[in-house]
Design an enzyme around this catalytic site. Structure first.
Site, PDB file in Angstrom:
ATOM      1  N   LYS A   1       1.975  -2.606   6.668  1.00 26.84           N
ATOM      2  CA  LYS A   1       2.262  -2.390   5.240  1.00 26.84           C
ATOM      3  C   LYS A   1       3.704  -1.927   5.040  1.00 26.84           C
ATOM      4  O   LYS A   1       4.327  -2.259   4.036  1.00 26.84           O
ATOM      5  CB  LYS A   1       1.256  -1.397   4.634  1.00 26.84           C
ATOM      6  CG  LYS A   1      -0.162  -1.970   4.535  1.00 26.84           C
ATOM      7  CD  LYS A   1      -0.224  -3.197   3.625  1.00 26.84           C
ATOM      8  CE  LYS A   1      -1.633  -3.704   3.420  1.00 26.84           C
ATOM      9  NZ  LYS A   1      -1.709  -4.843   2.488  1.00 26.84           N
TER      10      LYS A   1
ATOM     11  N   SER B   1       0.871  -1.181   0.000  1.00 26.19           N
ATOM     12  CA  SER B   1       0.000   0.000   0.000  1.00 26.19           C
ATOM     13  C   SER B   1       0.904   1.225   0.000  1.00 26.19           C
ATOM     14  O   SER B   1       2.060   1.147   0.451  1.00 26.19           O
ATOM     15  CB  SER B   1      -0.865   0.004   1.260  1.00 26.19           C
ATOM     16  OG  SER B   1      -1.499   1.258   1.437  1.00 26.19           O
TER      17      SER B   1
ATOM     18  N   TYR C   1      -2.362  -0.782  10.229  1.00 25.77           N
ATOM     19  CA  TYR C   1      -2.296  -0.885   8.768  1.00 25.77           C
ATOM     20  C   TYR C   1      -0.983  -0.288   8.275  1.00 25.77           C
ATOM     21  O   TYR C   1      -0.262  -0.903   7.478  1.00 25.77           O
ATOM     22  CB  TYR C   1      -3.510  -0.178   8.148  1.00 25.77           C
ATOM     23  CG  TYR C   1      -3.680  -0.461   6.683  1.00 25.77           C
ATOM     24  CD1 TYR C   1      -4.148  -1.700   6.252  1.00 25.77           C
ATOM     25  CD2 TYR C   1      -3.383   0.496   5.723  1.00 25.77           C
ATOM     26  CE1 TYR C   1      -4.303  -1.973   4.899  1.00 25.77           C
ATOM     27  CE2 TYR C   1      -3.542   0.231   4.379  1.00 25.77           C
ATOM     28  CZ  TYR C   1      -4.008  -1.002   3.966  1.00 25.77           C
ATOM     29  OH  TYR C   1      -4.162  -1.269   2.627  1.00 25.77           O
TER      30      TYR C   1
HETATM   31  N1  LIG Z   1      -8.680  -0.617  -1.262  1.00 23.74           N
HETATM   32  C1  LIG Z   1      -7.658   0.189  -1.037  1.00 23.74           C
HETATM   33  O1  LIG Z   1      -7.818   1.429  -0.953  1.00 23.74           O
HETATM   34  C2  LIG Z   1      -6.257  -0.367  -0.914  1.00 23.74           C
HETATM   35  C3  LIG Z   1      -5.174   0.514  -1.025  1.00 23.74           C
HETATM   36  C4  LIG Z   1      -3.882   0.000  -0.898  1.00 23.74           C
HETATM   37  C5  LIG Z   1      -3.672  -1.339  -0.689  1.00 23.74           C
HETATM   38  N2  LIG Z   1      -4.753  -2.172  -0.582  1.00 23.74           N
HETATM   39  C6  LIG Z   1      -4.461  -3.588  -0.348  1.00 23.74           C
HETATM   40  O2  LIG Z   1      -4.997  -4.342  -1.409  1.00 23.74           O
HETATM   41  C7  LIG Z   1      -5.206  -5.691  -0.980  1.00 23.74           C
HETATM   42  C8  LIG Z   1      -6.578  -6.129  -1.428  1.00 23.74           C
HETATM   43  O3  LIG Z   1      -7.535  -5.337  -0.747  1.00 23.74           O
HETATM   44  P1  LIG Z   1      -8.889  -4.831  -1.401  1.00 23.74           P
HETATM   45  O4  LIG Z   1      -8.939  -3.362  -1.273  1.00 23.74           O
HETATM   46  O5  LIG Z   1      -9.066  -5.465  -2.728  1.00 23.74           O
HETATM   47  O6  LIG Z   1      -9.911  -5.396  -0.307  1.00 23.74           O
HETATM   48  P2  LIG Z   1     -11.117  -6.434  -0.382  1.00 23.74           P
HETATM   49  O7  LIG Z   1     -11.627  -6.471   1.010  1.00 23.74           O
HETATM   50  O8  LIG Z   1     -12.011  -6.089  -1.506  1.00 23.74           O
HETATM   51  O9  LIG Z   1     -10.391  -7.798  -0.753  1.00 23.74           O
HETATM   52  C9  LIG Z   1      -9.579  -8.498   0.154  1.00 23.74           C
HETATM   53  C10 LIG Z   1      -9.797  -9.978  -0.070  1.00 23.74           C
HETATM   54  O10 LIG Z   1      -8.914 -10.683   0.806  1.00 23.74           O
HETATM   55  C11 LIG Z   1      -9.624 -11.743   1.398  1.00 23.74           C
HETATM   56  N3  LIG Z   1      -9.005 -12.094   2.669  1.00 23.74           N
HETATM   57  C12 LIG Z   1      -9.032 -11.397   3.840  1.00 23.74           C
HETATM   58  N4  LIG Z   1      -8.387 -12.076   4.783  1.00 23.74           N
HETATM   59  C13 LIG Z   1      -7.937 -13.215   4.214  1.00 23.74           C
HETATM   60  C14 LIG Z   1      -7.205 -14.327   4.689  1.00 23.74           C
HETATM   61  N5  LIG Z   1      -6.816 -14.404   5.971  1.00 23.74           N
HETATM   62  N6  LIG Z   1      -6.904 -15.313   3.823  1.00 23.74           N
HETATM   63  C15 LIG Z   1      -7.303 -15.257   2.534  1.00 23.74           C
HETATM   64  N7  LIG Z   1      -8.010 -14.237   2.028  1.00 23.74           N
HETATM   65  C16 LIG Z   1      -8.324 -13.231   2.858  1.00 23.74           C
HETATM   66  C17 LIG Z   1     -11.043 -11.220   1.571  1.00 23.74           C
HETATM   67  O11 LIG Z   1     -11.986 -12.279   1.739  1.00 23.74           O
HETATM   68  C18 LIG Z   1     -11.219 -10.447   0.273  1.00 23.74           C
HETATM   69  O12 LIG Z   1     -11.719 -11.270  -0.757  1.00 23.74           O
HETATM   70  C19 LIG Z   1      -5.022  -5.671   0.538  1.00 23.74           C
HETATM   71  O13 LIG Z   1      -3.743  -6.169   0.869  1.00 23.74           O
HETATM   72  C20 LIG Z   1      -5.112  -4.201   0.880  1.00 23.74           C
HETATM   73  O14 LIG Z   1      -4.436  -3.868   2.063  1.00 23.74           O
HETATM   74  C21 LIG Z   1      -6.023  -1.720  -0.702  1.00 23.74           C
END
Ligand SMILES: NC(=O)c1ccc[n+]([C@@H]2O[C@H](COP(=O)([O-])OP(=O)(O)OC[C@H]3O[C@@H](n4cnc5c(N)ncnc54)[C@H](O)[C@@H]3O)[C@@H](O)[C@H]2O)c1
Length: 256
Positions: free
Chosen positions: A153, A136, A149
């Protein structure tokens, strides 16, 4: 890396950025696409849509990573690209329960370690393999209101960086995907994250396009929000000034 005919695993592939990567990667005609998630229902939906295979896996469990990797290799052969994408995000601070800190560590950092433990020996022996970490921008900068977080990260970026240095000469490639705000359920779940992302939130499909080009270039830092590079430089160039700027942002976005 060109994804055609490659064997690819995406953790957290049932939703958000992981699902968008699955959809985008499917267009590149991989030989195998494994959608792993703690939610088998959503993983199955995305697998059906993309011609992939759904696997139930809680990535915080060391054995689940072993089973995911061995099961994929039994079915498709060696894994070419492993996307350690599953992650959780929530607001919290030093007062938060230790159990919450531990859960964030287990999912946002230790899952990457568990996966790498099973992937790296084979990749070094083959002289190739690609580890994509969804970290992130919070791993380069910080995320207001979200101590766990931001810390986990940073750790994810540090581990990716360490792998890139340690195994780069053995042919292992590593990238750290560091987006700011992306329109996914993770963002929807937090008013604080939403308030911060108000100005520049990307769609997951936009992030997935940037990932494919980042993988093609084999770039370490993949930045869907290009301005993050400038913020990162500002931080390194004048840490005191950057901290002052972040405090000012906090006063503006969260006046109470
Ligand atoms: N959305 C944002 O603004 C953003 C920004 C930067 C980074 N991220 C990162 O992107 C990645 C994906 O997040 P997203 O935004 O798509 O969120 P999301 O909640 O849409 O997707 C996350 C997925 O991970 C799965 N998950 C959670 N815990 C788990 C576990 N223990 N084992 C297996 N699967 C698991 C969930 O069921 C879900 O399908 C994450 O690492 C998040 O930190 C997101």
């Amino acid at each position: 890396m060109d994804l055609k005919s490659k064997v690819v695993v995406i953790t957290g592939g049932g939703s958000g950025i992981g699902a968008a990567m699955a959809r985008r990667f499917a267009k590149e005609e991989p030989a195998g696409l494994v959608i792993a998630d703690i939610d088998l229902g959503t993983a199955t939906d995305i697998a059906e849509e993309t011609g992939g295979v759904a696997v139930l896996a809680d990535v915080s469990d060391p054995d689940a990573n072993k089973d995911l990797i061995e099961g994929t290799e039994d079915r498709f052969g060696p894994i070419d690209l492993f996307c350690a994408n599953a992650g959780i995000g929530m607001v919290g601070d030093e007062q938060s329960d230790t159990s919450m800190w531990n859960r964030m560590w287990e999912i946002n950092l230790m899952s990457h370690v568990h996966a790498a433990r099973h992937l790296i020996p084979g990749w070094v022996a083959r002289g190739e393999g690609y580890f994509l970490v969804t970290a992130s921008a919070a791993g380069l900068l910080t995320n207001l209101k979200a101590a766990q977080y931001s810390v986990t990260k940073h750790a994810a970026v540090a581990f990716a960086e360490w792998l890139a240095i340690t195994y780069g000469d053995s042919g292992v490639k590593v990238s750290a995907l560091c987006p700011q705000f992306v329109n996914t359920p993770l963002l929807e779940g937090s008013e604080a994250f939403k308030a911060l992302g108000a100005n520049h939130t990307l769609e997951p499909s936009e992030v997935a396009d940037v990932v494919v080009s980042g993988l093609q270039d084999e770039r370490f830092l993949i930045l869907p929000h290009p301005e993050v590079e400038k913020y990162f430089q500002n931080k390194a160039n004048d840490y005191e000034r950057w901290l002052g700027g972040m405090r000012k942002l906090q006063r503006t976005v969260f006046p109470d």
